[in-house]
Design an enzyme around this catalytic site. Sequence first.
Site, PDB file in Angstrom:
ATOM      1  N   ASP A  97      39.165  48.339  31.574  1.00 31.91           N
ATOM      2  CA  ASP A  97      40.612  48.281  31.396  1.00 31.91           C
ATOM      3  C   ASP A  97      41.189  49.682  31.628  1.00 31.91           C
ATOM      4  OD1 ASP A  97      43.130  47.346  30.797  1.00 31.91           O
ATOM      5  OD2 ASP A  97      42.750  47.015  28.668  1.00 31.91           O
ATOM      6  N   CYS A 133      44.479  36.539  28.348  1.00 30.87           N
ATOM      7  CA  CYS A 133      44.309  37.151  27.027  1.00 30.87           C
ATOM      8  C   CYS A 133      45.661  37.326  26.337  1.00 30.87           C
ATOM      9  CB  CYS A 133      43.598  38.497  27.171  1.00 30.87           C
ATOM     10  SG  CYS A 133      42.808  39.051  25.647  1.00 30.87           S
TER      11      CYS A 133
END
Length: 208
Positions: A128, A6
């Site tokens: 996360d 990412c």
Amino acid sequence: MKIKICGMKFPRNILEVGALQPDYMGFIFYPKSKRYVGADFSPKSLEKLPKSIKKVGVFVNETSEQIIAMQKQFSFDFVQLHGNESVETCATIKQNSIPIIKVFSVDNDFNFNEVAAFESVCNYFLFDTKTAQYGGSGKTFDWELLENYTLSKPFFLSGGLSINNIGKIKFNSYPMLIGLDFNSQLEDSNNKKVTKKVSELIEKMRRR
């Protein structure tokens, strides 16, 4: 185990990393992020990526209308919602046949029961590390907390993952874990992914 890289933003770097064939690549459309793709980012930057790579547009507290428009413009395979998006927002996006990865920020007080309401409107979850920002902190959370996850929705793990610490993940303890999301630990000081690091990581992951 799927590999997601990412925070991609530089056109040449996108192609370099794409040549290494990760399963997913993420592109951040959040102006406050230092990995923001920029106002001039073009769909042409993604045209030469291998077809096997799933392209993910990452948004933070954006309107459903804007997310839908950007998905159409860039032909994203998934949109990743990294803010405080509601179930209703996810449902609206899903009604437009757009697959969703919904992110939840985890700390020691996180209640995994809170994600249940999103199960029917998202394709995957992503857990996360909770920080003041929306991801990209380079910090891990206590992965043993994932043992409190009891839903059947598959999820990605993110937050400070690197080639040096993935060996500590107890994969067998998290049956719904399907992929790892990598970002800051693969970068140089300019937020550009170091292809040597990415290559070593992918090789190690696929030897598992």
